[in-house]
Design a protein around this motif. Structure first.
Motif, PDB file in Angstrom:
ATOM      1  N   LYS A 277       2.341   4.714   0.695  1.00 17.59           N
ATOM      2  CA  LYS A 277       2.564   5.244   1.999  1.00 17.59           C
ATOM      3  C   LYS A 277       3.032   6.632   1.728  1.00 17.59           C
ATOM      4  O   LYS A 277       3.993   7.113   0.694  1.00 17.59           O
ATOM      5  CB  LYS A 277       3.256   4.859   3.114  1.00 17.59           C
TER       6      LYS A 277
ATOM      7  N   GLU B  67      -2.661   2.128  14.568  1.00 17.35           N
ATOM      8  CA  GLU B  67      -3.646   2.822  14.117  1.00 17.35           C
ATOM      9  C   GLU B  67      -4.182   3.763  15.264  1.00 17.35           C
ATOM     10  O   GLU B  67      -4.079   3.303  16.433  1.00 17.35           O
ATOM     11  CB  GLU B  67      -4.768   1.482  13.992  1.00 17.35           C
TER      12      GLU B  67
ATOM     13  N   ASP C 146      -7.809  11.904  -2.638  1.00 17.49           N
ATOM     14  CA  ASP C 146      -8.250  10.934  -1.472  1.00 17.49           C
ATOM     15  C   ASP C 146      -7.921  11.468  -0.166  1.00 17.49           C
ATOM     16  O   ASP C 146      -8.706  11.092   0.756  1.00 17.49           O
ATOM     17  CB  ASP C 146      -7.376   9.751  -1.829  1.00 17.49           C
ATOM     18  N   TYR C 147      -6.881  12.095   0.132  1.00 22.15           N
ATOM     19  CA  TYR C 147      -6.576  12.174   1.568  1.00 22.15           C
ATOM     20  C   TYR C 147      -7.595  13.448   1.956  1.00 22.15           C
ATOM     21  O   TYR C 147      -8.029  13.293   3.281  1.00 22.15           O
ATOM     22  CB  TYR C 147      -5.101  13.293   1.537  1.00 22.15           C
TER      23      TYR C 147
ATOM     24  N   MET D  27       0.963  -1.212  -0.112  1.00 23.54           N
ATOM     25  CA  MET D  27      -0.042   0.104   0.090  1.00 23.54           C
ATOM     26  C   MET D  27       0.821   1.324   0.070  1.00 23.54           C
ATOM     27  O   MET D  27       1.687   1.322   0.716  1.00 23.54           O
ATOM     28  CB  MET D  27      -1.093  -0.022   1.089  1.00 23.54           C
TER      29      MET D  27
ATOM     30  N   ASN E 178      -8.467   2.928   3.881  1.00 19.93           N
ATOM     31  CA  ASN E 178      -8.479   3.313   2.452  1.00 19.93           C
ATOM     32  C   ASN E 178      -7.061   3.729   2.079  1.00 19.93           C
ATOM     33  O   ASN E 178      -6.273   4.654   2.584  1.00 19.93           O
ATOM     34  CB  ASN E 178      -9.313   4.458   2.116  1.00 19.93           C
ATOM     35  N   GLU E 179      -6.467   3.323   0.857  1.00 16.53           N
ATOM     36  CA  GLU E 179      -5.144   3.733   0.567  1.00 16.53           C
ATOM     37  C   GLU E 179      -5.418   5.269  -0.064  1.00 16.53           C
ATOM     38  O   GLU E 179      -6.349   5.717  -0.704  1.00 16.53           O
ATOM     39  CB  GLU E 179      -4.689   2.931  -0.747  1.00 16.53           C
ATOM     40  N   ILE E 180      -4.410   5.892   0.078  1.00 13.92           N
ATOM     41  CA  ILE E 180      -4.240   7.392  -0.303  1.00 13.92           C
ATOM     42  C   ILE E 180      -3.609   7.665  -1.344  1.00 13.92           C
ATOM     43  O   ILE E 180      -2.515   7.527  -1.466  1.00 13.92           O
ATOM     44  CB  ILE E 180      -3.825   8.419   0.793  1.00 13.92           C
ATOM     45  N   LYS E 181      -4.007   7.492  -2.545  1.00 13.10           N
ATOM     46  CA  LYS E 181      -3.631   7.715  -3.926  1.00 13.10           C
ATOM     47  C   LYS E 181      -3.017   9.224  -4.189  1.00 13.10           C
ATOM     48  O   LYS E 181      -1.690   9.411  -4.838  1.00 13.10           O
ATOM     49  CB  LYS E 181      -4.420   7.333  -5.135  1.00 13.10           C
TER      50      LYS E 181
ATOM     51  N   GLU F 282      -3.781   5.303   9.996  1.00 15.48           N
ATOM     52  CA  GLU F 282      -2.838   4.157  10.226  1.00 15.48           C
ATOM     53  C   GLU F 282      -1.502   4.874   9.842  1.00 15.48           C
ATOM     54  O   GLU F 282      -1.132   5.654   8.803  1.00 15.48           O
ATOM     55  CB  GLU F 282      -2.914   2.921   9.065  1.00 15.48           C
TER      56      GLU F 282
ATOM     57  N   SER G 270      -2.518   5.064   5.647  1.00 18.33           N
ATOM     58  CA  SER G 270      -3.948   4.739   5.085  1.00 18.33           C
ATOM     59  C   SER G 270      -5.164   5.601   6.013  1.00 18.33           C
ATOM     60  O   SER G 270      -4.863   5.899   7.312  1.00 18.33           O
ATOM     61  CB  SER G 270      -4.530   3.356   5.110  1.00 18.33           C
TER      62      SER G 270
END
Length: 450
Positions: free
Chosen positions: A3, A62, A39-40, A1, A32-35, A52, A28
């Motif tokens: 980071k 977490e 997204d953030y 994922m 949810n992955e932050i692309k 996370e 995350s």
């Protein structure tokens, strides 16, 4: 994922209170992955969320957070976009970067065409390196406004001008954005013999169905340097041709005004100044929707100048300063200096027009002046106690010109104190009169037209 490195945290923010530190990573939010930055912002809006974090030693934990909705977490990232920048896939016939001389710093040769920067910085994008997923994401996140470099609505001509075989079909994205009520602004870089005259009429007519979601359109002349060997043959607009462009734009303004209540399309200040046509009044610009693109900036600047100057009482203070400007804004600078001197008779503000030998004499805007030209053309002149320099001649946030000449270099050679003037009329008055200290904060607006 994926980071993201946390460069710092905002003091007293949530991140600061949680003792998250520089060198930690955001992994995350709510799983949810932050692309990227969008997204953030989307995933961090909630009032209850779980982030996370991975610390600099690789330990992951977490953290459950309760906060006000839309309250920022306080992370400052190493990369503000949280992703790699998308480079341009075109080779436009008017591309300014293709007209740069060799040997300049590497970052000046990077061509960005990243739609995300349109929302963050107001950049104009061609849509050519966007995918259906990119457009769907804009719609899903309801991102607005997006600023689009249209240039022409003729698909075949657009492919030719952008040297991209997909450039024509990408115009279909405008229809999709319009159908989903995404706000847009447009620009047309006008190239003589390509998208002007009848082609400009055709483009403006075909853009009408996108109003009111397409809020405004600017028509700006292509910037042509002397470094065009091997590139498409383009010629600058003459004085009479600039007048014709203004007349054509004003013809369409009447149509748009009658139908939609606004002028909608605006000729860049450069067309007015190169044709010696008076700059229109403030009402003409409908609230300046295209001011970041050089439309109405001169009127806004001059209005700020006179409103502030007229509020001051003249006095007998003594000042001897010099003012740097490009060819395009020279007459306006002279007018302002004269107005100050009339009210403050012991103030001497000499205005120096700098010819752009570096990029070529067809480049007349102040924001593309370089340190070497300023030094060479002012060397040996009596510059008084201070030399006033427009902030847009400098790299944002730094004290260097486009040619990497520094303010210290300029000060050393010219033996005078450089003073930075922000892009507003009030600051011009203050700096000429010596009312304000020279702030280290450079102008946040990147304007080439003054």
């Amino acid at each position: 994922m994926k980071k993201h490195l946390i460069k710092d945290v905002v003091e007293n923010s949530i991140a600061d209170q949680l003792e998250i530190k520089s060198g930690d990573y955001l992994v995350s939010i709510d799983g949810n992955e932050i692309k990227d930055v969008f997204d953030y912002h989307l995933f961090s809006e909630s009032s209850n969320l779980t982030v996370e974090i991975e610390d600099s030693e690789g330990e992951v934990w977490e953290i459950d957070i309760e906060k006000d909705e839309d309250e920022d977490l306080g992370f400052i990232f190493d990369n503000s976009l949280l992703d790699e920048y998308k480079s341009c896939t075109n080779k436009c016939i008017f591309c300014f970067i293709d007209q740069m001389p060799p040997g300049m710093r590497e970052t000046l040769y990077f061509k960005d065409d990243d739609s995300r920067l349109s929302f963050i910085q107001g950049n104009y994008v061609t849509l050519t390196n966007m995918t259906d997923d990119d457009v769907d994401r804009i719609i899903r996140y309801n991102l607005s406004p997006i600023n689009i470099s249209i240039h022409t609505m003729d698909k075949e001509l657009r492919c030719k001008m952008l040297n991209n075989r997909f450039a024509g079909e990408k115009l279909e994205y405008i229809k999709k954005l319009n159908e989903n009520n995404i706000t847009m602004n447009a620009q047309i870089v006008l190239c003589k013999g390509y998208n002007d005259k009848e082609k400009l009429d055709e483009t403006l007519e075909k853009m009408m169905p996108f109003i009111p979601n397409m809020k405004s359109c600017s028509v700006v002349p292509a910037g042509l340097t002397k470094y065009r060997e091997g590139l498409a043959e383009l010629k600058p607009f003459t004085k009479e041709e600039a007048k014709e462009v203004i007349a054509q734009v004003e013809k369409w303004q009447k149509i748009f005004k009658e139908k939609y209540g606004i002028n909608y399309v605006y000729a860049a200040d450069e067309f007015y100044m190169m044709s010696d046509t008076p700059i229109p009044d403030e009402e003409y610009y409908d609230g300046y929707p295209q001011i970041e693109n050089g439309v109405g900036m001169t009127r806004s600047y001059m209005n700020e100048f006179y409103e502030y100057l007229n509020s001051l009482d003249g006095d007998d203070r003594a000042r001897n300063v010099s003012v740097v400007t490009g060819e395009l804004f020279y007459n306006c600078s002279l007018e302002m200096a004269d107005a100050i001197e009339k009210k403050f008779p012991n103030v001497d503000a000499k205005v120096y027009k700098i010819i752009n030998d570096f990029f070529g004499h067809t480049i007349t805007v102040t924001g593309l002046l370089v340190g070497h030209d300023i030094i060479e053309q002012l060397k040996g002149k009596d510059l008084g106690d201070e030399l006033l320099l427009p902030a847009n001649t400098l790299k944002y946030g730094e004290d260097i010109f486009l040619d990497d000449v520094s303010l210290d270099d300029l000060k050393c050679v010219l033996q005078t104190k450089p003073i930075i003037v922000k892009s507003n009329g009030k600051d011009f008055v203050d700096k000429v009169l010596g009312n304000a200290d020279n702030s280290d904060e450079l102008d946040t607006r990147n304007k080439y037209e003054l």
